[in-house]
Design an enzyme around this catalytic site. Structure first.
Site, short mmCIF file in Angstrom:
data_model
loop_
_atom_site.label_atom_id
_atom_site.label_comp_id
_atom_site.label_asym_id
_atom_site.label_seq_id
_atom_site.Cartn_x
_atom_site.Cartn_y
_atom_site.Cartn_z
N GLY A 35 0.80 -1.24 0.00
CA GLY A 35 0.00 0.00 0.00
C GLY A 35 0.82 1.27 0.00
O GLY A 35 0.25 2.37 -0.11
N GLU A 36 2.15 1.16 0.12
CA GLU A 36 2.96 2.38 0.12
C GLU A 36 3.09 2.97 -1.29
O GLU A 36 3.08 2.23 -2.27
CB GLU A 36 4.35 2.08 0.69
N GLN A 94 -11.61 22.06 7.42
CA GLN A 94 -11.23 22.07 8.85
C GLN A 94 -10.20 23.19 9.01
O GLN A 94 -8.99 22.97 9.05
CB GLN A 94 -10.67 20.70 9.25
N LYS A 189 -30.13 32.10 6.78
CA LYS A 189 -30.38 30.81 7.43
C LYS A 189 -30.71 31.03 8.89
O LYS A 189 -30.03 31.80 9.57
CB LYS A 189 -29.09 29.97 7.38
N ASP A 217 -21.36 27.24 -4.88
CA ASP A 217 -20.64 26.77 -3.70
C ASP A 217 -19.28 26.22 -4.13
O ASP A 217 -19.06 25.98 -5.32
CB ASP A 217 -21.46 25.70 -2.97
#
Ligand code: R5P
Length: 300
Positions: A35-36, A94, A189, A217
């Site tokens: 998976g690397e 985030q 809103k 958006d």
């Protein structure tokens, strides 16, 4: 300048290179059995100004790591400058500690890109352009309002009105409305403190009846945000509802939600490594926007 691109965005990389009159090469990569990731840059990059094109979806972590491997390799092999063109920057939402102790993921990602050796960073429609302050070098957010407005014009809209889902997204709506030469507004809103339900409201002076509403958006992920606004605008009498979102992730039941909410068409860019075949979606090529910005700002 040499344009390098990961295989997922070969088409965009080729067009950008052609547009800039630059050389072009695809970066070789593979995944080891465990998976690397493995990355190899076959060109001789010593003394070269490099424009490296990459997306970071899907799979966010893998694409980011491949990018860091490539930048580090370019630096190690004596590239004169490294500009990175990210058609989509993952982790952008985030962008602060909503709860104490949360990782401000976009800060970490941008600091990593700076410290690995990216001189200049271009990002297509970053969630909050202000996040670029975490990047140490020169950085530019690319608002794709030209390619979207060209597409909308070609669709023959008679009476469009542009709608922003919230204040934070209003710079996109304003840019698109100015290209289209039409009105734009921010939807209001209200959240019910007890049930948590969101109620929408039009600003006092706005009437959407008989108009083609264009909701703008940065991202459509689960489709909830656009679907809620679309059904509200339909109830307010909009004759058609279009969604314009730079990055169409369309997670889970997103497309069904959008259709059920009365969205007639979703315009999105080819900024991601996947493409979804569905009558509701129309892809718009971001390359002209990249060529225009790179032509203006990039190392000659
Ligand atoms: C949020 O602030 C973003 O700008 C998008 O509105 C949001 O990520 C869309 O997510 P979803 O499609 O899941 O509602």
């Amino acid at each position: 300048m040499l344009v390098l691109v990961f295989p997922e965005l070969e088409d965009i990389g080729r067009k950008v290179a052609e547009g800039l009159g630059s050389r072009f090469q695809v970066i070789y990569k593979k995944v080891f059995p465990d998976g690397e990731s493995y990355v190899r840059i076959e060109a001789n990059v010593e003394g070269e100004d490099i424009a490296l094109v990459q997306t970071t979806y899907p799979e966010q972590d893998k694409r980011l790591l491949e990018l860091l491997f490539a930048v580090d390799t370019l630096r190690n092999h004596g590239a004169r400058s490294v500009e990175v063109i990210l058609t989509y920057l993952a982790y952008a939402r985030q962008d602060r500690e909503f709860l104490p102790g949360e990782a401000v993921s976009v800060r970490t990602v941008l600091r990593l890109l700076s410290s690995t050796g990216v001189d200049v960073l271009y990002v297509v429609d970053l969630h909050k352009p202000d996040s670029l302050r975490y990047f140490a070098g020169q950085a530019k957010n690319i608002i794709p309002s030209k390619v979207f407005s060209n597409k909308l014009r070609s669709m023959g809209l008679k009476n469009p009105i542009v709608v922003s889902p919230d204040l934070g997204a209003s710079h996109r709506a304003k840019a698109l409305a100015s290209e289209l030469g039409c009105e734009c507004f921010i939807i209001r809103k209200h959240r019910d403190r007890i049930t948590g339900q969101i109620r929408h409201e039009l600003p006092e002076n706005i009437d959407v009846s008989g108009k083609e509403a264009v909701i703008v958006d940065d991202i459509i992920s689960t489709g909830g945000t656009v679907a809620n606004i679309a059904s509200f605008l339909r109830r307010c009498g909009a004759s058609a509802v279009f969604a314009v979102a730079s990055h169409g992730l369309f997670v889970g039941e997103a497309l069904r939600k959008l259709k059920d909410a009365g969205v007639d068409k979703v315009l999105t860019l080819n900024t991601l490594a996947n493409r979804i075949d569905n009558d509701l979606i129309e892809y718009v090529d971001v390359s002209p926007e990249l060529i225009a910005v790179l032509g203006e700002y990039s190392t000659p």
